[in-house]
Scaffold this active site. Sequence first.
Site, PDB file in Angstrom:
ATOM      1  N   HIS A   1      -0.831   0.485  -9.731  1.00  0.00           N
ATOM      2  CA  HIS A   1      -1.523  -0.458  -8.831  1.00  0.00           C
ATOM      3  C   HIS A   1      -2.065  -1.662  -9.622  1.00  0.00           C
ATOM      4  O   HIS A   1      -3.265  -1.964  -9.575  1.00  0.00           O
ATOM      5  CB  HIS A   1      -2.666   0.259  -8.090  1.00  0.00           C
ATOM      6  CG  HIS A   1      -3.033  -0.422  -6.786  1.00  0.00           C
ATOM      7  ND1 HIS A   1      -3.312   0.277  -5.628  1.00  0.00           N
ATOM      8  CD2 HIS A   1      -3.172  -1.722  -6.458  1.00  0.00           C
ATOM      9  CE1 HIS A   1      -3.616  -0.577  -4.662  1.00  0.00           C
ATOM     10  NE2 HIS A   1      -3.534  -1.800  -5.151  1.00  0.00           N
TER      11      HIS A   1
ATOM     12  N   ARG B   1       0.852  -1.187   0.000  1.00  0.00           N
ATOM     13  CA  ARG B   1       0.000   0.000   0.000  1.00  0.00           C
ATOM     14  C   ARG B   1       0.893   1.243   0.000  1.00  0.00           C
ATOM     15  O   ARG B   1       1.969   1.248   0.614  1.00  0.00           O
ATOM     16  CB  ARG B   1      -0.896   0.033   1.254  1.00  0.00           C
ATOM     17  CG  ARG B   1      -2.009  -0.999   1.260  1.00  0.00           C
ATOM     18  CD  ARG B   1      -3.122  -0.632   0.274  1.00  0.00           C
ATOM     19  NE  ARG B   1      -4.249  -1.552   0.333  1.00  0.00           N
ATOM     20  CZ  ARG B   1      -4.429  -2.597  -0.482  1.00  0.00           C
ATOM     21  NH1 ARG B   1      -3.535  -2.878  -1.413  1.00  0.00           N
ATOM     22  NH2 ARG B   1      -5.507  -3.345  -0.370  1.00  0.00           N
TER      23      ARG B   1
HETATM   24  P1  NAP Z   1      -1.441 -12.126   4.498  1.00  0.00           P
HETATM   25  O1  NAP Z   1      -1.572 -13.517   3.967  1.00  0.00           O
HETATM   26  O2  NAP Z   1      -2.381 -11.681   5.561  1.00  0.00           O
HETATM   27  O3  NAP Z   1       0.069 -11.970   5.014  1.00  0.00           O
HETATM   28  C1  NAP Z   1       0.510 -10.838   5.690  1.00  0.00           C
HETATM   29  C2  NAP Z   1       1.949 -11.074   6.150  1.00  0.00           C
HETATM   30  O4  NAP Z   1       2.443  -9.850   6.729  1.00  0.00           O
HETATM   31  C3  NAP Z   1       2.089 -12.158   7.214  1.00  0.00           C
HETATM   32  O5  NAP Z   1       3.278 -12.892   7.025  1.00  0.00           O
HETATM   33  C4  NAP Z   1       2.168 -11.338   8.521  1.00  0.00           C
HETATM   34  O6  NAP Z   1       2.875 -11.966   9.565  1.00  0.00           O
HETATM   35  C5  NAP Z   1       2.943 -10.137   8.037  1.00  0.00           C
HETATM   36  N1  NAP Z   1       2.732  -8.982   8.929  1.00  0.00           N
HETATM   37  C6  NAP Z   1       1.576  -8.333   9.199  1.00  0.00           C
HETATM   38  N2  NAP Z   1       1.776  -7.350  10.100  1.00  0.00           N
HETATM   39  C7  NAP Z   1       3.099  -7.391  10.413  1.00  0.00           C
HETATM   40  C8  NAP Z   1       3.920  -6.655  11.290  1.00  0.00           C
HETATM   41  N3  NAP Z   1       3.428  -5.660  12.055  1.00  0.00           N
HETATM   42  N4  NAP Z   1       5.224  -6.986  11.375  1.00  0.00           N
HETATM   43  C9  NAP Z   1       5.741  -7.997  10.634  1.00  0.00           C
HETATM   44  N5  NAP Z   1       5.012  -8.745   9.761  1.00  0.00           N
HETATM   45  C10 NAP Z   1       3.706  -8.439   9.659  1.00  0.00           C
HETATM   46  O7  NAP Z   1      -1.560 -11.056   3.315  1.00  0.00           O
HETATM   47  P2  NAP Z   1      -1.343 -11.277   1.735  1.00  0.00           P
HETATM   48  O8  NAP Z   1      -2.519 -11.942   1.143  1.00  0.00           O
HETATM   49  O9  NAP Z   1       0.000 -11.875   1.528  1.00  0.00           O
HETATM   50  O10 NAP Z   1      -1.372  -9.749   1.241  1.00  0.00           O
HETATM   51  C11 NAP Z   1      -0.444  -8.795   1.719  1.00  0.00           C
HETATM   52  C12 NAP Z   1      -0.844  -7.394   1.275  1.00  0.00           C
HETATM   53  O11 NAP Z   1      -0.608  -7.229  -0.119  1.00  0.00           O
HETATM   54  C13 NAP Z   1      -2.338  -7.059   1.418  1.00  0.00           C
HETATM   55  O12 NAP Z   1      -2.666  -6.698   2.732  1.00  0.00           O
HETATM   56  C14 NAP Z   1      -2.499  -5.915   0.449  1.00  0.00           C
HETATM   57  O13 NAP Z   1      -2.275  -4.683   1.117  1.00  0.00           O
HETATM   58  C15 NAP Z   1      -1.372  -6.114  -0.553  1.00  0.00           C
HETATM   59  N6  NAP Z   1      -1.882  -6.372  -1.918  1.00  0.00           N
HETATM   60  C16 NAP Z   1      -1.529  -5.505  -2.913  1.00  0.00           C
HETATM   61  C17 NAP Z   1      -1.982  -5.714  -4.202  1.00  0.00           C
HETATM   62  C18 NAP Z   1      -1.571  -4.811  -5.342  1.00  0.00           C
HETATM   63  O14 NAP Z   1      -2.068  -4.941  -6.453  1.00  0.00           O
HETATM   64  N7  NAP Z   1      -0.628  -3.923  -5.156  1.00  0.00           N
HETATM   65  C19 NAP Z   1      -2.807  -6.825  -4.472  1.00  0.00           C
HETATM   66  C20 NAP Z   1      -3.131  -7.691  -3.434  1.00  0.00           C
HETATM   67  C21 NAP Z   1      -2.673  -7.460  -2.158  1.00  0.00           C
HETATM   68  P3  NAP Z   1       2.375 -13.354  10.215  1.00  0.00           P
HETATM   69  O15 NAP Z   1       2.711 -14.415   9.177  1.00  0.00           O
HETATM   70  O16 NAP Z   1       3.182 -13.492  11.427  1.00  0.00           O
HETATM   71  O17 NAP Z   1       0.886 -13.211  10.457  1.00  0.00           O
END
Ligand code: NAP
Length: 307
Positions: free
Chosen positions: A270, A222
């Site tokens: 994006h 983000r």
């Molecule tokens: P996810 O499965 O919920 O994984 C989030 C990861 O971040 C987990 O490993 C989590 O740790 C870690 N995390 C969260 N808070 C943290 C903190 N304070 N300190 C350290 N690590 C932390 O999410 P995802 O599906 O991979 O998606 C990630 C993000 O990508 C989304 O939230 C979204 O913002 C972004 N995204 C962007 C696009 C785009 O087109 N640009 C598209 C889709 C998604 P744990 O493993 O310990 O829980």
Amino acid sequence: MKPIALFCQHPQAQVWQEDIAALMSQAQLVAWPQVNPAVRYAIVWSPTQAFFDAHPHLELVFNMGAGVDALLKLRLPPKARLVRIEDGGMAVQMAEYVSHAVIRHFRELDVYAQTSAAAQWTQRRPRLRTEFPVGIMGLGVLGSRVAEAVRQFDFPVVGWSRNPREMEGVQCFHGEAQFGDFLAATRILVCMVPLTPQTRGILNHAHLSQLQAGGYVINVARGDHLVEEDLLALLASGHLAGATLDVTRTEPLPADHPLWQDPRVTITPHISAQTMVSVSIAQMVEKIAAAQRGETPDGVVDPVRGY
Ligand code: NAP
């Protein structure tokens, strides 16, 4: 099947709605601004507060995307739990986007694009990939797929998450206490954490300064993760070599924004991982079926931790 409320504010909303109707032929769909206050389930993309206020008995809200930061700013009905799309065809897109950005930087392909444009045959010395460790912030559904993809090219890979994790071939760090060690072990930083109060502004001067010299930043999470002025200052000082940004604080990025001016910064609008409608809807159909069998579907968001 119980009625399902729909709120879809997306350029392809009409197509999405038709696909949802086709895949959920048994369901009675209530498409906003139609309202059925008794409805228990909703499928949403960028909903408004008015939508939630009109459906006070919602129990499960299925988000058509992976990131839920914008949704968590709204006041959901008291019993509503938020369920997000996991992967939904996005992990492979993230893997190709990030691998491309890493390789483009490492192989200096932007430099070759310039020499090619000038009809110059100029070879550069090969660089050592051991000197370009890639650090993935966030080892969730998308980050772990990215780590796996980058590893295929033999880059050293380090990862950082909130809780301890183990991944073959990836040196894993976790928690605030190990963030400094993670940064010090990283030259190419990939941001893949969700936007939460803990991660907003995390790509700031103090943290980016701890990357190895000649660091490179790839932000596909983000725009609010990055303090853009700090990135520009560290590019100006030469500590950072460049960045690829798929997300920016203001989207669309204004035409006069200094980020557009720096040739070391690549901006995309994006698009690193876009919701694949058919895959996401199929996943949602399964999640709703699980909910209707009385099971808890996968991907329920913890509103306290924010993802
Ligand atoms: P996810 O499965 O919920 O994984 C989030 C990861 O971040 C987990 O490993 C989590 O740790 C870690 N995390 C969260 N808070 C943290 C903190 N304070 N300190 C350290 N690590 C932390 O999410 P995802 O599906 O991979 O998606 C990630 C993000 O990508 C989304 O939230 C979204 O913002 C972004 N995204 C962007 C696009 C785009 O087109 N640009 C598209 C889709 C998604 P744990 O493993 O310990 O829980």
